[in-house]
Design a protein around this motif. Structure first.
Motif, short mmCIF file in Angstrom:
data_model
loop_
_atom_site.label_atom_id
_atom_site.label_comp_id
_atom_site.label_asym_id
_atom_site.label_seq_id
_atom_site.Cartn_x
_atom_site.Cartn_y
_atom_site.Cartn_z
N ARG A 21 0.93 -1.23 -0.12
CA ARG A 21 -0.06 0.07 0.19
C ARG A 21 0.91 1.20 0.01
NH1 ARG A 21 -1.48 0.12 5.29
NH2 ARG A 21 -0.17 2.21 5.42
N ILE A 22 2.01 1.38 0.83
CA ILE A 22 2.69 2.56 1.03
C ILE A 22 3.35 2.71 -0.37
CG2 ILE A 22 4.69 3.68 2.20
CD1 ILE A 22 3.66 2.07 4.49
N THR A 23 4.04 1.47 -0.94
CA THR A 23 4.66 1.82 -2.24
C THR A 23 3.95 2.33 -3.62
OG1 THR A 23 6.25 -0.20 -1.76
CG2 THR A 23 6.26 0.55 -4.17
N PHE A 24 2.68 1.92 -3.44
CA PHE A 24 1.78 2.13 -4.34
C PHE A 24 1.15 3.75 -4.30
CE2 PHE A 24 -2.42 2.16 -6.53
CZ PHE A 24 -2.10 1.93 -7.67
N GLY A 25 1.34 4.05 -3.05
CA GLY A 25 1.11 5.49 -2.35
C GLY A 25 2.50 6.66 -2.98
N VAL A 26 3.47 6.15 -2.78
CA VAL A 26 4.64 6.69 -3.17
C VAL A 26 4.88 6.95 -4.59
CG1 VAL A 26 7.04 6.70 -3.54
CG2 VAL A 26 5.94 6.21 -1.53
N ILE A 27 4.12 5.76 -5.52
CA ILE A 27 4.15 6.14 -6.74
C ILE A 27 3.08 7.18 -7.21
CG2 ILE A 27 3.20 4.82 -9.03
CD1 ILE A 27 4.46 2.59 -7.89
N TRP A 28 1.77 7.25 -6.61
CA TRP A 28 0.95 8.28 -6.68
C TRP A 28 1.45 9.47 -6.52
CZ3 TRP A 28 -3.89 8.89 -8.52
CH2 TRP A 28 -4.78 7.78 -9.01
N LEU A 29 2.07 9.72 -5.25
CA LEU A 29 2.63 11.01 -4.81
C LEU A 29 3.58 11.59 -5.89
CD1 LEU A 29 2.84 12.95 -2.60
CD2 LEU A 29 4.83 11.51 -1.63
N ILE A 30 4.56 10.60 -6.50
CA ILE A 30 5.22 11.14 -7.70
C ILE A 30 4.44 11.69 -8.74
CG2 ILE A 30 6.81 10.54 -9.34
CD1 ILE A 30 8.16 8.45 -7.10
N ASP A 31 3.28 11.00 -9.18
CA ASP A 31 2.62 11.24 -10.21
C ASP A 31 1.88 12.62 -9.89
OD1 ASP A 31 1.41 10.62 -12.68
OD2 ASP A 31 -0.32 10.68 -11.50
N ALA A 32 1.37 12.91 -8.54
CA ALA A 32 0.79 14.00 -8.20
C ALA A 32 1.57 15.29 -7.99
CB ALA A 32 0.12 13.76 -6.67
N THR A 33 2.89 15.08 -7.95
CA THR A 33 3.80 16.01 -7.90
C THR A 33 3.88 16.87 -9.41
OG1 THR A 33 5.16 15.05 -6.08
CG2 THR A 33 6.25 16.80 -7.32
N LEU A 34 3.96 15.87 -10.29
CA LEU A 34 4.06 16.31 -11.70
C LEU A 34 2.85 17.01 -12.02
CD1 LEU A 34 5.55 12.79 -13.31
CD2 LEU A 34 6.54 14.99 -12.67
N LYS A 35 1.51 16.76 -11.39
CA LYS A 35 0.53 17.49 -11.74
C LYS A 35 0.28 18.95 -11.18
CE LYS A 35 -1.86 14.00 -13.78
NZ LYS A 35 -0.90 12.86 -13.46
N TRP A 36 1.32 19.19 -10.37
CA TRP A 36 1.50 20.52 -9.86
C TRP A 36 2.21 21.42 -10.97
CZ3 TRP A 36 -1.99 22.41 -6.65
CH2 TRP A 36 -2.82 21.47 -5.68
N LEU A 37 2.87 20.78 -11.76
CA LEU A 37 4.16 21.51 -12.60
C LEU A 37 3.04 22.57 -13.57
CD1 LEU A 37 6.66 19.02 -13.11
CD2 LEU A 37 6.71 20.71 -11.47
N PRO A 38 3.71 23.88 -13.95
CA PRO A 38 2.88 24.46 -14.86
C PRO A 38 2.46 23.88 -16.07
CG PRO A 38 4.73 25.69 -13.93
CD PRO A 38 4.92 24.19 -13.54
N GLY A 39 3.31 22.96 -16.57
CA GLY A 39 3.37 22.25 -18.04
C GLY A 39 1.98 21.45 -18.00
N PHE A 40 1.55 20.72 -17.03
CA PHE A 40 0.33 19.75 -16.78
C PHE A 40 -0.75 21.13 -16.87
CE2 PHE A 40 -3.44 18.53 -14.26
CZ PHE A 40 -3.51 17.25 -15.10
N ARG A 41 -0.78 22.01 -16.41
CA ARG A 41 -2.13 22.86 -16.32
C ARG A 41 -2.30 23.57 -17.81
NH1 ARG A 41 0.09 24.40 -11.54
NH2 ARG A 41 0.91 26.31 -12.30
N SER A 42 -1.08 23.78 -18.42
CA SER A 42 -1.10 24.56 -19.67
C SER A 42 -1.39 23.57 -20.82
CB SER A 42 0.45 25.00 -20.11
OG SER A 42 1.18 24.10 -20.07
#
Length: 213
Positions: A21-42
């Protein structure tokens, strides 16, 4: 004489399911971090609109609905996706409201697969996979099933919240803590003691005190 039943079950450690569960959560955290970058919003809206190209005619209405819904406020929906993925990641790592998190995250993953990933299509001769979000949904359902059989997670926030809040198990556990899954009861072999009569042997005996004539 009754035989003594032999116990063959083993007590499995609790940490492997929590580590998954924790390992899968870390994968989602990395993916979520990329979503906060300006490139995703643009590029958020162009990604949604691009998935509509080449789709079969009977799916056009589905993609048109989501494009018309999000296009006026594309930035808001981009932030909404980032917030949702961050909350899922934190809940996974902390083990918070696991049942509710697994169900919600599986639904969210299917929605992402059906919109931003275009159901993994369009499926043409160059298609290589069906998308990753649907696989995430399957993993969440697997964690939900594992939670049913494994019971409370020792290394989770739910484990401590359930001791403080009586109803918390309803959002954390698939089944009430202390209730075991229905399994077949082990058969106990018993051997009845049977008394076998000994065969009678003929013995020639002489009457005591009989003398010779």
């Amino acid at each position: 004489m009754a035989s003594t039943p032999v116990t063959t079950g083993r007590c499995l450690p609790a940490w492997p399911k929590d580590a998954l569960r924790i390992t899968f959560g870390v994968i989602w955290l990395i993916d979520a971090t990329l979503k906060w970058l300006p490139g995703f919003r643009s590029g958020y809206m162009s990604t949604i609109m691009g998935q509509a190209d080449g789709q079969p005619g009977w799916l056009k209405g589905w993609f048109t609905f989501w494009i018309n819904l999000q296009h006026p406020q594309a930035t808001f929906f981009a932030y909404l996706v980032a917030v949702a993925e961050t909350l899922i990641a934190v809940a996974l790592i902390a083990g918070f409201a696991r049942k509710l998190t697994y169900i919600s995250a599986a639904t969210f993953s299917v929605l992402i697969w059906a919109t931003a990933e275009g159901f993994g299509g369009p499926y043409t001769s160059g298609s290589a996979d069906i998308g990753t979000a649907v696989i995430y949904a399957v993993v969440f359902l697997g964690l939900l099933a594992l939670s049913y059989y494994a019971g409370p997670a020792r290394y989770s926030a739910d484990y401590y919240l359930e001791q403080k809040i009586s109803w918390w198990w309803k959002v954390a556990e698939v089944r009430r803590p202390g209730s075991e899954p229905v399994t077949a009861a082990p058969a106990t072999a018993q051997t009845a003691a049977v008394t076998v009569p000994r065969p009678r042997t003929a013995e020639a005996t002489e009457p005591a005190g009989q003398g010779s004539a």
